[in-house]
Design an enzyme around this catalytic site. Structure first.
Site, PDB file in Angstrom:
ATOM      1  N   LYS A 196       0.872  -1.178   0.000  1.00  0.00           N
ATOM      2  CA  LYS A 196       0.000   0.000   0.000  1.00  0.00           C
ATOM      3  C   LYS A 196       0.909   1.228   0.000  1.00  0.00           C
ATOM      4  O   LYS A 196       1.482   1.594   1.025  1.00  0.00           O
ATOM      5  CB  LYS A 196      -0.928   0.045   1.222  1.00  0.00           C
ATOM      6  CG  LYS A 196      -1.967   1.161   1.077  1.00  0.00           C
ATOM      7  CD  LYS A 196      -2.485   1.686   2.386  1.00  0.00           C
ATOM      8  CE  LYS A 196      -1.773   2.866   2.943  1.00  0.00           C
ATOM      9  NZ  LYS A 196      -1.623   4.063   2.128  1.00  0.00           N
ATOM     10  N   GLU A 274      10.248   1.177  10.393  1.00  0.00           N
ATOM     11  CA  GLU A 274      11.237   2.257  10.230  1.00  0.00           C
ATOM     12  C   GLU A 274      10.475   3.555  10.460  1.00  0.00           C
ATOM     13  O   GLU A 274       9.766   4.039   9.576  1.00  0.00           O
ATOM     14  CB  GLU A 274      11.838   2.240   8.818  1.00  0.00           C
ATOM     15  CG  GLU A 274      12.584   0.974   8.468  1.00  0.00           C
ATOM     16  CD  GLU A 274      13.814   0.724   9.316  1.00  0.00           C
ATOM     17  OE1 GLU A 274      14.257   1.655  10.015  1.00  0.00           O
ATOM     18  OE2 GLU A 274      14.322  -0.410   9.298  1.00  0.00           O
ATOM     19  N   CYS A 308      13.564  10.806   7.332  1.00  0.00           N
ATOM     20  CA  CYS A 308      13.611  10.378   8.741  1.00  0.00           C
ATOM     21  C   CYS A 308      15.019  10.525   9.299  1.00  0.00           C
ATOM     22  O   CYS A 308      15.189  10.737  10.494  1.00  0.00           O
ATOM     23  CB  CYS A 308      13.210   8.918   8.883  1.00  0.00           C
ATOM     24  SG  CYS A 308      11.722   8.501   8.017  1.00  0.00           S
ATOM     25  N   GLU A 407       9.882  15.774  15.144  1.00  0.00           N
ATOM     26  CA  GLU A 407      10.614  15.645  13.895  1.00  0.00           C
ATOM     27  C   GLU A 407      10.089  16.730  12.955  1.00  0.00           C
ATOM     28  O   GLU A 407       8.889  16.779  12.674  1.00  0.00           O
ATOM     29  CB  GLU A 407      10.324  14.254  13.328  1.00  0.00           C
ATOM     30  CG  GLU A 407      11.187  13.879  12.179  1.00  0.00           C
ATOM     31  CD  GLU A 407      10.848  12.494  11.659  1.00  0.00           C
ATOM     32  OE1 GLU A 407       9.701  12.043  11.821  1.00  0.00           O
ATOM     33  OE2 GLU A 407      11.736  11.887  11.055  1.00  0.00           O
TER      34      GLU A 407
HETATM   35  C1  SIN Z   1      14.053   8.105   5.262  1.00  0.00           C
HETATM   36  O1  SIN Z   1      14.682   8.936   5.872  1.00  0.00           O
HETATM   37  O2  SIN Z   1      12.848   8.097   5.250  1.00  0.00           O
HETATM   38  C2  SIN Z   1      14.828   7.086   4.485  1.00  0.00           C
HETATM   39  C3  SIN Z   1      15.992   7.732   3.921  1.00  0.00           C
HETATM   40  C4  SIN Z   1      17.081   6.796   3.506  1.00  0.00           C
HETATM   41  O3  SIN Z   1      16.863   5.626   3.231  1.00  0.00           O
HETATM   42  O4  SIN Z   1      18.200   7.274   3.454  1.00  0.00           O
END
Ligand code: SIN
Length: 506
Positions: A196, A274, A308, A407
């Site tokens: 998804k 993640e 992220c 964040e």
């Molecule tokens: C992410 O920050 O969402 C992933 C970035 C990465 O794989 O470097």
């Protein structure tokens, strides 16, 4: 160059950029290697964040569509799990080759729906494809173990077996790489999946699976269910709770990750999460300041801060504080060119959607109200549109401000002056996030001490980018569970089967 929009069919619009065409653009979901509509025939629009124009409409699938796709993936698993590792490796390698050959087309779609500059989108295709080539190699190295047995007449054998159907839920910030990082790994392990993609960026996912089909990925191994924000909770529940699903792999916010984790818990399912980060970027006096600033540009402004692993909080030692800020400001003024992603020379695109734009400006406004100082930026460039936020530096930030804990996911660098290693370790670790951290020092002992003391899953010393297919990407604390990339990434999608061979003397 100005994009021209032409109508091709009622619900399907294709953007043409002079003679170039996004030939991988699809307006259907993908189940059992067929391009399908939602059972309800509902659709939703995919918008270009630069101006909110409609790129095309895609199926707005619901829980029943998701269940159907899971059933397909479950049926396919019965045969796919017996396909040899060598064969899976060859298919993954062909998919990699096709992604590389179609880099420009994939990049155009990524730019159209995510807003990121074309050069960065092409970089994402290179990065994302590298997972397919890496996992093509890993497929043949998911070895078992034969363990010395405590009994003379028995043998202990451990083998790795694929988990089964995996639900994949991916974000909009890296709409290609987050799919290949997961699907490459699970295919190497012998699993099947239902993806998804984010409602903001489903077109990249569809383009990627079009190439997967061409590469020879058999029917039903990869399925894509597209749905709007409205249908996402119902589809998400099915993807987490259906009995056939053995693992949920999600990249996205910690808030959503917690919901999915709870849903997965009902069936004791494997999770790979993640989630968000709150990365510290620490500069000590011994550091090469020129390098630190160049790396700060990457760590902060990659994808315009929408990552992220993006640097969230800058901790600069008082001895090099003024020098760092002056140089950083200079680099931002020259290097951050705001504009539409498809325009030449642009290095920072729009924020993805109105919600994100509101969040970024809200965090800056709150910090300024509480005493932070704007050194540059801190507002939208309204001549470009309503989501183009200027690259921003804030100083005099304190841990009491919302921006310290949340964040940012935008082009805002908040800078703190620090006095000692002890102080910065305490401040840097004062967060629930634990994904990436960046440290700049030439003191070897300090580098190792920082790596050990920082409560983050990944620590880069003297670098602003640490992502690569060969390394184990992942966080601790509320930044997630599990690792992606490296051999560990493929092992995540396997179970260990213990077989005891007994009565060898009979
Ligand atoms: C992410 O920050 O969402 C992933 C970035 C990465 O794989 O470097």
């Amino acid at each position: 160059m100005e994009l021209l929009r032409i109508g091709v069919s009622r619900n399907f619009r294709i953007y043409l950029n002079h003679s170039r065409q996004m030939h991988l653009l699809k307006d259907k979901a993908f189940v059992n290697n067929e391009w399908v509509s939602a059972r309800s025939n509902a659709v939703f629009p995919v918008l270009n964040p630069a101006d909110d124009s409609v790129i095309t409409n895609v199926p707005d699938m619901d829980a029943s569509d998701a269940k159907n796709a899971i059933q397909v993936a479950a049926d396919t698993f019965k045969t796919w799990q017996d396909v040899t590792a060598k064969e899976r490796s060859i298919i993954l390698r062909r998919w990699y080759d096709l992604c590389e050959q179609n880099k420009d087309s994939l990049a155009e779609i990524i730019t159209a729906e995510s807003g990121k500059p074309l050069s960065e989108a092409a970089g994402e295709v290179t990065y994302g494809s590298s997972f397919l080539s890496w996992f093509s190699e890993c497929a043949r190295h998911l070895n078992g173990e034969v363990i010395p047995s405590p009994w003379p007449n028995k043998q202990i054998i451990l083998t790795r077996q694929p988990l089964g159907v995996v639900s994949i839920i991916t974000p909009w910030n890296f709409p290609f790489a987050m799919i290949t990082r997961k699907v490459g790994a699970l295919m190497a392990a012998g699993c099947t999946c239902v993806i998804k993609p984010s409602e903001d960026t489903p077109l990249t996912a569809l383009a990627a699976v079009e190439l997967a089909e061409k590469a020879g990925v058999p029917k039903g191994v990869i399925n894509v269910v597209t749905c709007s924000r409205k249908n996402a909770p119902a589809v998400g529940s099915v993807l987490c709770e259906d009995n056939h699903v053995k693992c949920i792999s999600f990249t996205g916010s910690t808030v959503v990750g917690k919901i999915l984790y709870q849903q997965a818990a009902k069936g004791i399912k494997r999770v790979s999460l993640e989630l968000g980060g709150n990365a510290p970027f620490i500069v000590f006096p011994s550091a090469d300041i020129q390098n630190a600033v160049e790396q700060a540009m990457l760590a902060k402004f990659r994808n315009n801060g929408q990552a992220c692993v993006g640097a969230n909080r800058f901790f600069i030692h008082e001895d090099v504080y003024d020098k760092f800020i002056a140089l950083f400001k200079e680099h931002i003024s020259k290097g951050c060119v705001l504009g539409r992603g498809n325009q030449k020379g642009v290095s920072c695109g729009p924020l993805i959607n109105n919600e994100q734009a509101k969040k970024v400006s809200g965090l800056v406004d709150d910090a300024v109200k509480k005493g932070a100082r704007k050194i540059m930026g801190g507002e939208f460039d309204t001549t470009l549109g309503n989501k183009f936020y200027k690259s921003t530096i804030l100083t005099d930030v304190t841990p009491e401000m919302n921006i310290f804990r949340e964040e940012i996911f935008g082009p805002v660098a908040q800078i703190f002056k620090i006095k000692s290693e002890e102080e910065v370790v305490k401040l840097a670790n004062d967060t629930n996030g634990g994904l990436a951290a960046y440290v700049f020092t030439k003191d070897l002992g300090q580098a190792f001490r920082m790596s050990r003391k920082l409560e983050f899953g990944m620590v880069a010393i003297n670098d602003g980018i640490l992502s690569t297919a060969e390394a184990a990407f992942g966080g601790i604390k509320e930044s997630g569970i599990g690792r992606e990339g490296s051999l560990h990434g493929a092992q995540e999608y396997t179970d260990i089967k213990y077989t005891l061979m007994s009565a060898l003397d009979k």
